[in-house]
Design a protein around this motif. Structure first.
Motif, PDB file in Angstrom:
ATOM      1  N   VAL A 163       0.810  -1.203  -0.012  1.00  0.00           N
ATOM      2  CA  VAL A 163       0.015   0.112  -0.194  1.00  0.00           C
ATOM      3  C   VAL A 163       0.815   1.298   0.114  1.00  0.00           C
ATOM      4  O   VAL A 163       1.703   1.281   0.779  1.00  0.00           O
ATOM      5  CB  VAL A 163      -0.901  -0.083   1.274  1.00  0.00           C
ATOM      6  N   ILE A 164       0.594   2.255  -0.891  1.00  0.00           N
ATOM      7  CA  ILE A 164       1.313   3.600  -0.983  1.00  0.00           C
ATOM      8  C   ILE A 164       0.366   4.641  -1.326  1.00  0.00           C
ATOM      9  O   ILE A 164      -0.662   4.159  -1.728  1.00  0.00           O
ATOM     10  CB  ILE A 164       2.335   3.235  -2.222  1.00  0.00           C
ATOM     11  N   PRO A 165       0.599   5.768  -1.153  1.00  0.00           N
ATOM     12  CA  PRO A 165      -0.371   6.701  -1.065  1.00  0.00           C
ATOM     13  C   PRO A 165      -0.632   6.970  -2.695  1.00  0.00           C
ATOM     14  O   PRO A 165       0.344   6.622  -3.799  1.00  0.00           O
ATOM     15  CB  PRO A 165       0.369   8.128  -0.887  1.00  0.00           C
ATOM     16  N   LEU A 166      -1.668   7.298  -3.134  1.00  0.00           N
ATOM     17  CA  LEU A 166      -2.333   7.350  -4.405  1.00  0.00           C
ATOM     18  C   LEU A 166      -1.489   8.290  -5.369  1.00  0.00           C
ATOM     19  O   LEU A 166      -1.255   7.854  -6.317  1.00  0.00           O
ATOM     20  CB  LEU A 166      -3.787   8.048  -4.430  1.00  0.00           C
ATOM     21  N   LYS A 167      -1.058   9.413  -4.836  1.00  0.00           N
ATOM     22  CA  LYS A 167      -0.261  10.407  -5.643  1.00  0.00           C
ATOM     23  C   LYS A 167       1.060   9.884  -6.076  1.00  0.00           C
ATOM     24  O   LYS A 167       1.527   9.903  -7.387  1.00  0.00           O
ATOM     25  CB  LYS A 167       0.030  11.610  -4.939  1.00  0.00           C
ATOM     26  N   ASN A 168       1.587   8.786  -5.071  1.00  0.00           N
ATOM     27  CA  ASN A 168       2.900   7.991  -5.374  1.00  0.00           C
ATOM     28  C   ASN A 168       2.582   7.167  -6.639  1.00  0.00           C
ATOM     29  O   ASN A 168       3.583   7.085  -7.633  1.00  0.00           O
ATOM     30  CB  ASN A 168       3.528   7.579  -4.414  1.00  0.00           C
ATOM     31  N   ARG A 169       1.466   6.422  -6.430  1.00  0.00           N
ATOM     32  CA  ARG A 169       1.258   5.307  -7.312  1.00  0.00           C
ATOM     33  C   ARG A 169       0.984   6.036  -8.656  1.00  0.00           C
ATOM     34  O   ARG A 169       1.249   5.390  -9.795  1.00  0.00           O
ATOM     35  CB  ARG A 169       0.236   4.423  -6.955  1.00  0.00           C
ATOM     36  N   LEU A 170       0.323   7.140  -8.806  1.00  0.00           N
ATOM     37  CA  LEU A 170      -0.147   7.750  -9.946  1.00  0.00           C
ATOM     38  C   LEU A 170       1.174   7.947 -10.677  1.00  0.00           C
ATOM     39  O   LEU A 170       1.373   7.994 -12.041  1.00  0.00           O
ATOM     40  CB  LEU A 170      -0.863   8.832  -9.792  1.00  0.00           C
ATOM     41  N   TRP A 171       2.286   8.592  -9.851  1.00  0.00           N
ATOM     42  CA  TRP A 171       3.445   8.797 -10.600  1.00  0.00           C
ATOM     43  C   TRP A 171       4.107   7.564 -11.336  1.00  0.00           C
ATOM     44  O   TRP A 171       4.983   7.752 -12.395  1.00  0.00           O
ATOM     45  CB  TRP A 171       4.415   9.633  -9.653  1.00  0.00           C
ATOM     46  N   ILE A 172       4.115   6.347 -10.684  1.00  0.00           N
ATOM     47  CA  ILE A 172       4.560   5.234 -11.266  1.00  0.00           C
ATOM     48  C   ILE A 172       3.849   5.217 -12.586  1.00  0.00           C
ATOM     49  O   ILE A 172       4.682   4.578 -13.566  1.00  0.00           O
ATOM     50  CB  ILE A 172       4.363   3.955 -10.230  1.00  0.00           C
ATOM     51  N   GLY A 173       2.636   5.069 -12.647  1.00  0.00           N
ATOM     52  CA  GLY A 173       1.825   4.828 -13.756  1.00  0.00           C
ATOM     53  C   GLY A 173       2.039   5.949 -14.772  1.00  0.00           C
ATOM     54  O   GLY A 173       2.115   5.458 -15.957  1.00  0.00           O
ATOM     55  N   LEU A 174       2.368   7.237 -14.573  1.00  0.00           N
ATOM     56  CA  LEU A 174       2.684   8.173 -15.562  1.00  0.00           C
ATOM     57  C   LEU A 174       3.941   8.187 -16.064  1.00  0.00           C
ATOM     58  O   LEU A 174       4.280   8.127 -17.024  1.00  0.00           O
ATOM     59  CB  LEU A 174       2.787   9.669 -14.765  1.00  0.00           C
ATOM     60  N   SER A 175       5.140   7.472 -15.322  1.00  0.00           N
ATOM     61  CA  SER A 175       6.641   7.106 -15.594  1.00  0.00           C
ATOM     62  C   SER A 175       6.397   5.813 -16.706  1.00  0.00           C
ATOM     63  O   SER A 175       7.050   5.922 -17.703  1.00  0.00           O
ATOM     64  CB  SER A 175       7.321   6.892 -14.602  1.00  0.00           C
ATOM     65  N   LEU A 176       5.438   5.006 -16.352  1.00  0.00           N
ATOM     66  CA  LEU A 176       5.480   3.948 -17.224  1.00  0.00           C
ATOM     67  C   LEU A 176       4.669   4.483 -18.529  1.00  0.00           C
ATOM     68  O   LEU A 176       5.219   4.217 -19.620  1.00  0.00           O
ATOM     69  CB  LEU A 176       4.250   2.894 -16.709  1.00  0.00           C
ATOM     70  N   LEU A 177       3.837   5.387 -18.424  1.00  0.00           N
ATOM     71  CA  LEU A 177       3.174   5.962 -19.667  1.00  0.00           C
ATOM     72  C   LEU A 177       4.169   6.717 -20.498  1.00  0.00           C
ATOM     73  O   LEU A 177       4.299   6.483 -21.816  1.00  0.00           O
ATOM     74  CB  LEU A 177       2.063   6.849 -19.278  1.00  0.00           C
ATOM     75  N   VAL A 178       4.870   7.571 -20.203  1.00  0.00           N
ATOM     76  CA  VAL A 178       5.937   8.220 -20.772  1.00  0.00           C
ATOM     77  C   VAL A 178       6.984   7.500 -21.518  1.00  0.00           C
ATOM     78  O   VAL A 178       7.503   7.659 -22.601  1.00  0.00           O
ATOM     79  CB  VAL A 178       6.232   9.407 -20.034  1.00  0.00           C
ATOM     80  N   VAL A 179       7.383   6.629 -20.759  1.00  0.00           N
ATOM     81  CA  VAL A 179       8.387   5.642 -21.308  1.00  0.00           C
ATOM     82  C   VAL A 179       7.920   4.806 -22.458  1.00  0.00           C
ATOM     83  O   VAL A 179       8.544   4.605 -23.646  1.00  0.00           O
ATOM     84  CB  VAL A 179       8.806   4.638 -20.289  1.00  0.00           C
ATOM     85  N   LEU A 180       6.447   4.307 -22.479  1.00  0.00           N
ATOM     86  CA  LEU A 180       6.010   3.838 -23.507  1.00  0.00           C
ATOM     87  C   LEU A 180       5.684   4.623 -24.704  1.00  0.00           C
ATOM     88  O   LEU A 180       5.802   4.159 -25.892  1.00  0.00           O
ATOM     89  CB  LEU A 180       4.498   3.156 -22.989  1.00  0.00           C
ATOM     90  N   VAL A 181       5.414   5.904 -24.385  1.00  0.00           N
ATOM     91  CA  VAL A 181       5.462   6.919 -25.572  1.00  0.00           C
ATOM     92  C   VAL A 181       6.699   7.072 -26.217  1.00  0.00           C
ATOM     93  O   VAL A 181       6.843   6.971 -27.455  1.00  0.00           O
ATOM     94  CB  VAL A 181       4.715   8.219 -25.031  1.00  0.00           C
ATOM     95  N   GLN A 182       7.862   7.146 -25.352  1.00  0.00           N
ATOM     96  CA  GLN A 182       9.095   7.217 -25.892  1.00  0.00           C
ATOM     97  C   GLN A 182       9.479   5.995 -26.708  1.00  0.00           C
ATOM     98  O   GLN A 182      10.085   6.135 -27.757  1.00  0.00           O
ATOM     99  CB  GLN A 182      10.081   7.691 -24.665  1.00  0.00           C
ATOM    100  N   ILE A 183       8.945   4.885 -26.327  1.00  0.00           N
ATOM    101  CA  ILE A 183       9.429   3.896 -27.070  1.00  0.00           C
ATOM    102  C   ILE A 183       8.884   3.756 -28.444  1.00  0.00           C
ATOM    103  O   ILE A 183       9.430   3.309 -29.505  1.00  0.00           O
ATOM    104  CB  ILE A 183       8.930   2.465 -26.245  1.00  0.00           C
ATOM    105  N   ILE A 184       7.595   3.952 -28.523  1.00  0.00           N
ATOM    106  CA  ILE A 184       6.719   4.142 -29.547  1.00  0.00           C
ATOM    107  C   ILE A 184       7.404   5.289 -30.422  1.00  0.00           C
ATOM    108  O   ILE A 184       7.519   4.958 -31.798  1.00  0.00           O
ATOM    109  CB  ILE A 184       5.360   4.471 -29.432  1.00  0.00           C
TER     110      ILE A 184
END
Length: 297
Positions: A163-184
């Protein structure tokens, strides 16, 4: 347990196969074997031109797309890539069989990874047959990411969530998303690079980057978004228990940026493209794992 060991082995073999595929692309070895499953009509590829079929230039002229001069190194690079692909398929098949005993939450994502591997094998053949048709290379990469996702999901379905704070988990998700965009974006640059190489020739390596289209500028500029996003993530997780993840992603970002600089300013040193791609996919895999392992506070 057996499943977990084979699942980890499957994941490692996928990354090794991606590295091998990157080497195939960066060395221009995609047409090293113009036929499948054999290579120049042989189960063991030739090592010299004398071992080729008589008039091979005519026999394979359509599939070779004009590259009729035999290159044993490129042939074996492509063939080893195929062997790794077959071995990976066998490992994932065994993993799927073992996953069946672990229940649906483990078996279904493992089965999905096997299906995507088979689909990617078919698509990989089409990549070559279509002579790197735009969009097909990107789809090939996205399927690879799908395989990584489902294998990681199967592994993490056996562990408890943190369990981690929602805002921290959202940053994990955002980091995942921007790396995916960069790979594309990177796959688009790679597709454009193929056209530049074809136009300028192998001998003009120092001019390839300078002749890329605007997509390269977007990809390069987006690196700043990647860096800033991960610096914020690093700060957000300062007090969390995810310290290995927090430090590891910055190391991977550093290697990724370093190989990107090498490619941009030192005429694509041998292996830099493959390592650049591999590090990006390891990074996205770590983000996926951390996202699955955590839940909102």
């Amino acid at each position: 347990m057996a499943f977990r060991k084979f699942a980890i082995l499957s994941l490692l073999s996928i990354y090794l196969l991606i590295l091998a595929g990157g080497i195939v692309r960066s060395t221009g070895s995609g047409m090293g074997c113009p036929d499948w499953p054999k290579c120049f009509g042989r189960f063991i590829p030739p090592t010299k031109v004398e071992e080729l079929p008589l008039h091979y230039e005519v026999i394979y002229q359509d599939k070779l797309h004009g590259e009729v001069e035999f290159n044993a190194t490129k042939t074996w690079i492509e063939y080893i890539n195929r062997l790794l692909g077959a071995l990976t398929g066998i490992i994932v098949l065994i993993t799927t069989a073992l996953a069946y005993k672990e229940g649906g939450k483990v078996f279904l994502p493992t089965l999905a990874s096997l299906v995507l591997i088979l689909a990617n094998a078919v698509l990989g053949k089409y990549v070559v047959d279509s002579f790197l048709l735009p969009g097909v290379v990107t789809a090939h990469m996205l399927l690879s990411i799908g395989v990584i996702y489902f294998l990681i999901k199967a592994l993490n379905n056996q562990s408890s969530s943190e369990v981690i704070p929602l805002k921290n988990r959202l940053w994990i998700g955002l980091s995942l998303l921007v790396v995916l965009v960069q790979i594309i974006l990177g796959t688009q640059v790679r597709e454009n690079m193929d056209h530049v190489i074809k136009a300028l020739g192998e001998g003009a390596k120092d001019q390839w980057v300078a002749n890329l289209d605007f997509g390269y500028i977007i990809h390069r500029t987006f690196s700043w978004v990647i860096l800033i996003c991960h610096l914020v993530l690093w700060k957000k997780l300062a007090e969390s228990s995810l310290q290995n993840y927090r430090k590891g992603v910055l190391v991977l970002i550093g290697i990724s940026l370093g190989t990107g600089i090498l490619m941009a300013y030192f005429a694509l040193p041998l292996g830099s493209q493959a390592v650049h791609l591999l590090i990006s996919l390891v990074l996205i895999g770590w983000h996926i794992s951390s996202w699955i392992q955590t839940k909102n506070a």
